[in-house]
Design a protein around this motif. Sequence first.
Motif, short mmCIF file in Angstrom:
data_model
loop_
_atom_site.label_atom_id
_atom_site.label_comp_id
_atom_site.label_asym_id
_atom_site.label_seq_id
_atom_site.Cartn_x
_atom_site.Cartn_y
_atom_site.Cartn_z
N LYS A 263 66.56 18.00 41.55
CA LYS A 263 66.58 20.03 42.69
C LYS A 263 65.92 20.35 42.43
CE LYS A 263 71.86 19.45 41.03
NZ LYS A 263 73.04 20.67 40.65
N SER A 264 64.14 20.34 41.69
CA SER A 264 63.19 21.53 42.09
C SER A 264 62.49 20.82 42.69
CB SER A 264 63.19 21.81 40.81
OG SER A 264 62.71 21.48 40.22
N TRP A 265 61.26 20.33 41.72
CA TRP A 265 60.68 19.90 41.97
C TRP A 265 59.95 18.11 42.66
CZ3 TRP A 265 56.55 22.56 44.16
CH2 TRP A 265 56.69 24.24 44.12
N PHE A 266 60.83 17.65 42.39
CA PHE A 266 60.73 15.96 42.97
C PHE A 266 60.63 15.68 44.06
CE2 PHE A 266 62.92 12.12 43.17
CZ PHE A 266 62.03 10.68 43.22
N VAL A 267 61.36 16.22 45.14
CA VAL A 267 61.10 15.17 46.07
C VAL A 267 59.50 15.90 46.82
CG1 VAL A 267 61.67 15.31 48.79
CG2 VAL A 267 63.43 15.43 46.62
N ILE A 268 59.22 17.14 46.44
CA ILE A 268 57.60 17.66 46.83
C ILE A 268 56.51 16.45 46.36
CG2 ILE A 268 56.47 19.40 46.52
CD1 ILE A 268 58.35 20.79 47.16
#
Length: 160
Positions: A121-126
């Motif tokens: 939900k935080s930094w994974f996609v980026i």
Amino acid sequence: RTRSDSQDELPFGVVAAAAKAHGMRTTKACLEHCVGRWVVDPDKPQCVVWDMIGTLSIIYESIILPLQFFNVPDSLPILIIGWFLRIFWTLDLPVNFITAYRDVTDKIERRPSKIAERYLKSWFVIDACILLADWLESLMVRTARFGRIVKSLRLIRQFR
């Protein structure tokens, strides 16, 4: 039983046998137990060192990346550091799935499902997009436009 109840049951095979041996009834409980062995406490020295390397990497990239927009030729040390950082950030992605964290009450959360949920939900996609672009840049023939796009994406890491 309802469909949602049966979805959480263990499949046949190795996972089911391991869960049964440990007195667990669900796949989630088994996975929490198995992956939970690898969870790292955020206060451990190796975790602190890992975070320091990450911080130094971000500082280095915040200095070097703007210079690369002016087409400064890469020297051997810059290439070596670039590959080190690419490998470091590649390893950092899975490490984030097994690093415990402090919740709002300052308790350490060690459950793998909660750790994964928080990271996703935080930094994974980026992180994944930057990493993918970084590897594509290294594996493809560098075009000026693609190289600038990758460098722009890597600047996003500065906000982490």
